[in-house]
Design an enzyme around this catalytic site. Structure first.
Site, PDB file in Angstrom:
ATOM      1  N   THR A 184       0.825  -1.206   0.000  1.00 14.36           N
ATOM      2  CA  THR A 184       0.000   0.000   0.000  1.00 14.36           C
ATOM      3  C   THR A 184       0.859   1.254   0.000  1.00 14.36           C
ATOM      4  O   THR A 184       0.592   2.200  -0.747  1.00 14.36           O
ATOM      5  CB  THR A 184      -0.948   0.006   1.209  1.00 14.36           C
ATOM      6  OG1 THR A 184      -1.784  -1.153   1.151  1.00 14.36           O
ATOM      7  CG2 THR A 184      -1.819   1.250   1.201  1.00 14.36           C
ATOM      8  N   LYS A 224      -7.949  -0.988  -5.378  1.00 12.14           N
ATOM      9  CA  LYS A 224      -7.697  -2.204  -4.590  1.00 12.14           C
ATOM     10  C   LYS A 224      -8.874  -3.123  -4.872  1.00 12.14           C
ATOM     11  O   LYS A 224      -9.881  -3.112  -4.147  1.00 12.14           O
ATOM     12  CB  LYS A 224      -7.614  -1.856  -3.099  1.00 12.14           C
ATOM     13  CG  LYS A 224      -7.417  -3.053  -2.176  1.00 12.14           C
ATOM     14  CD  LYS A 224      -5.969  -3.377  -1.966  1.00 12.14           C
ATOM     15  CE  LYS A 224      -5.797  -4.452  -0.884  1.00 12.14           C
ATOM     16  NZ  LYS A 224      -4.389  -4.810  -0.671  1.00 12.14           N
ATOM     17  N   SER A 263      -9.369  -7.886   1.974  1.00 14.35           N
ATOM     18  CA  SER A 263      -9.831  -8.625   3.146  1.00 14.35           C
ATOM     19  C   SER A 263      -9.508  -7.817   4.389  1.00 14.35           C
ATOM     20  O   SER A 263      -8.451  -7.191   4.472  1.00 14.35           O
ATOM     21  CB  SER A 263      -9.123  -9.982   3.233  1.00 14.35           C
ATOM     22  OG  SER A 263      -9.373 -10.760   2.091  1.00 14.35           O
ATOM     23  N   ASP A 320      -6.445   0.200   3.331  1.00 16.62           N
ATOM     24  CA  ASP A 320      -5.537   0.257   2.186  1.00 16.62           C
ATOM     25  C   ASP A 320      -6.194   0.976   1.010  1.00 16.62           C
ATOM     26  O   ASP A 320      -5.578   1.830   0.364  1.00 16.62           O
ATOM     27  CB  ASP A 320      -5.117  -1.151   1.760  1.00 16.62           C
ATOM     28  CG  ASP A 320      -4.260  -1.850   2.797  1.00 16.62           C
ATOM     29  OD1 ASP A 320      -3.791  -1.174   3.746  1.00 16.62           O
ATOM     30  OD2 ASP A 320      -4.067  -3.065   2.674  1.00 16.62           O
ATOM     31  N   ASN A 338      11.549  -2.451  -0.039  1.00 14.81           N
ATOM     32  CA  ASN A 338      11.011  -1.751   1.130  1.00 14.81           C
ATOM     33  C   ASN A 338      11.731  -2.259   2.371  1.00 14.81           C
ATOM     34  O   ASN A 338      11.675  -3.441   2.699  1.00 14.81           O
ATOM     35  CB  ASN A 338       9.503  -2.004   1.243  1.00 14.81           C
ATOM     36  CG  ASN A 338       8.863  -1.185   2.334  1.00 14.81           C
ATOM     37  OD1 ASN A 338       9.437  -0.210   2.815  1.00 14.81           O
ATOM     38  ND2 ASN A 338       7.668  -1.577   2.743  1.00 14.81           N
ATOM     39  N   VAL A 395      -3.733  -8.251  -3.535  1.00 12.08           N
ATOM     40  CA  VAL A 395      -3.950  -8.687  -2.156  1.00 12.08           C
ATOM     41  C   VAL A 395      -2.953  -9.798  -1.840  1.00 12.08           C
ATOM     42  O   VAL A 395      -2.724 -10.691  -2.658  1.00 12.08           O
ATOM     43  CB  VAL A 395      -5.410  -9.159  -1.941  1.00 12.08           C
ATOM     44  CG1 VAL A 395      -5.770 -10.300  -2.859  1.00 12.08           C
ATOM     45  CG2 VAL A 395      -5.650  -9.539  -0.491  1.00 12.08           C
ATOM     46  N   GLY A 396      -2.312  -9.715  -0.678  1.00  8.88           N
ATOM     47  CA  GLY A 396      -1.354 -10.750  -0.296  1.00  8.88           C
ATOM     48  C   GLY A 396      -0.144 -10.774  -1.208  1.00  8.88           C
ATOM     49  O   GLY A 396       0.333  -9.738  -1.670  1.00  8.88           O
ATOM     50  N   GLU A 409      -3.514  -2.234  -6.738  1.00  4.81           N
ATOM     51  CA  GLU A 409      -2.828  -2.984  -5.679  1.00  4.81           C
ATOM     52  C   GLU A 409      -3.484  -4.340  -5.482  1.00  4.81           C
ATOM     53  O   GLU A 409      -4.694  -4.440  -5.284  1.00  4.81           O
ATOM     54  CB  GLU A 409      -2.849  -2.208  -4.362  1.00  4.81           C
ATOM     55  CG  GLU A 409      -2.096  -2.954  -3.255  1.00  4.81           C
ATOM     56  CD  GLU A 409      -2.288  -2.328  -1.880  1.00  4.81           C
ATOM     57  OE1 GLU A 409      -2.051  -3.047  -0.885  1.00  4.81           O
ATOM     58  OE2 GLU A 409      -2.677  -1.151  -1.805  1.00  4.81           O
TER      59      GLU A 409
END
Length: 223
Positions: free
Chosen positions: A16, A37, A41, A54, A175, A117-118, A115
């Protein structure tokens, strides 16, 4: 449709922040950039319906900001794997619905940042995987690598899976989620030598929650 699909080496590694930073960086170049997004979840109940933090962060970084229903067409309450969360909610994640929402966003933007997920290999249902959405959107992928112990394996497996699934890796973002990671620079150099896509930037740990500052660390000219 012009944009990127942001995936990651795992959940909780900064997709995110990276996605919001990409939006700010694209906007700084004079582009209309909107975030999305498709599946989230772990959403909270609000008077307006289920909302995901997010997705809200992407909306805050977007200009123009799309309607929430288009930004996050599948808002799922439980903070678990999306195919399980969808089953518990009594819904089926439909790739066509997400694609249509993305097309509406893209109609008003120069770039769309989607974006995921996971991590990469995430089921959406018994019949579909997240990669089916990536293929349907026909977007190149930006991989967010969380720099911590184990990142070499996670990053290189994700890199291989993206290629094996017939998708294009446009670049990757490192990151620094573990500021105390030993030999972080050596790991970073090892990834640069093995991932055949450009490193778009390194988000420092101190800037992990400030997308505007993180945006200055990214090179998005190739996107």
């Amino acid at each position: 449709m012009h944009g990127v699909f942001v995936s990651g080496t795992d959940t909780g590694i900064g997709k995110t922040c990276a996605s919001a930073a990409l939006l700010h960086a694209l906007r700084a170049r004079g582009l209309r950039a909107s975030g999305m997004k498709p599946v989230a979840s772990g959403c909270r109940a609000t008077p307006q319906g289920l909302r995901n933090e997010d997705a809200e962060a992407l909306l805050a970084a977007s200009d123009p900001a799309p309607p929430y229903a288009d930004c996050n067409p599948y808002a799922l309450a439980e903070p678990i794997a999306p195919h399980i969360a969808a089953r518990l909610a009594g819904v089926e994640i439909d790739i066509g619905v997400a694609r249509a929402a993305c097309a509406r966003i893209a109609a008003n933007a120069d770039r769309v940042v989607v974006e995921g997920v996971g991590g990469w290999a995430v089921p959406f249902s018994a019949q579909s995987m997240q990669v089916d959405l990536v293929r349907a959107l026909a977007l190149p992928v930006v991989l967010v690598v969380g720099l911590r112990l184990g990142c070499l394996n996670h990053a290189l497996l994700s890199h291989a899976a993206i290629a094996a699934d017939g998708c294009v890796l446009a670049g990757w973002i490192a990151n620094r989620i573990d500021p105390a990671m030993p030999f972080a620079e050596s790991n970073l150099h090892a990834l640069q030598a093995r991932i055949d896509a450009p490193l778009l930037g390194v988000i420092e740990h101190a800037h992990a929650f400030d997308a505007r500052v993180a945006a200055r660390l990214l090179d998005v000219d190739a996107l």
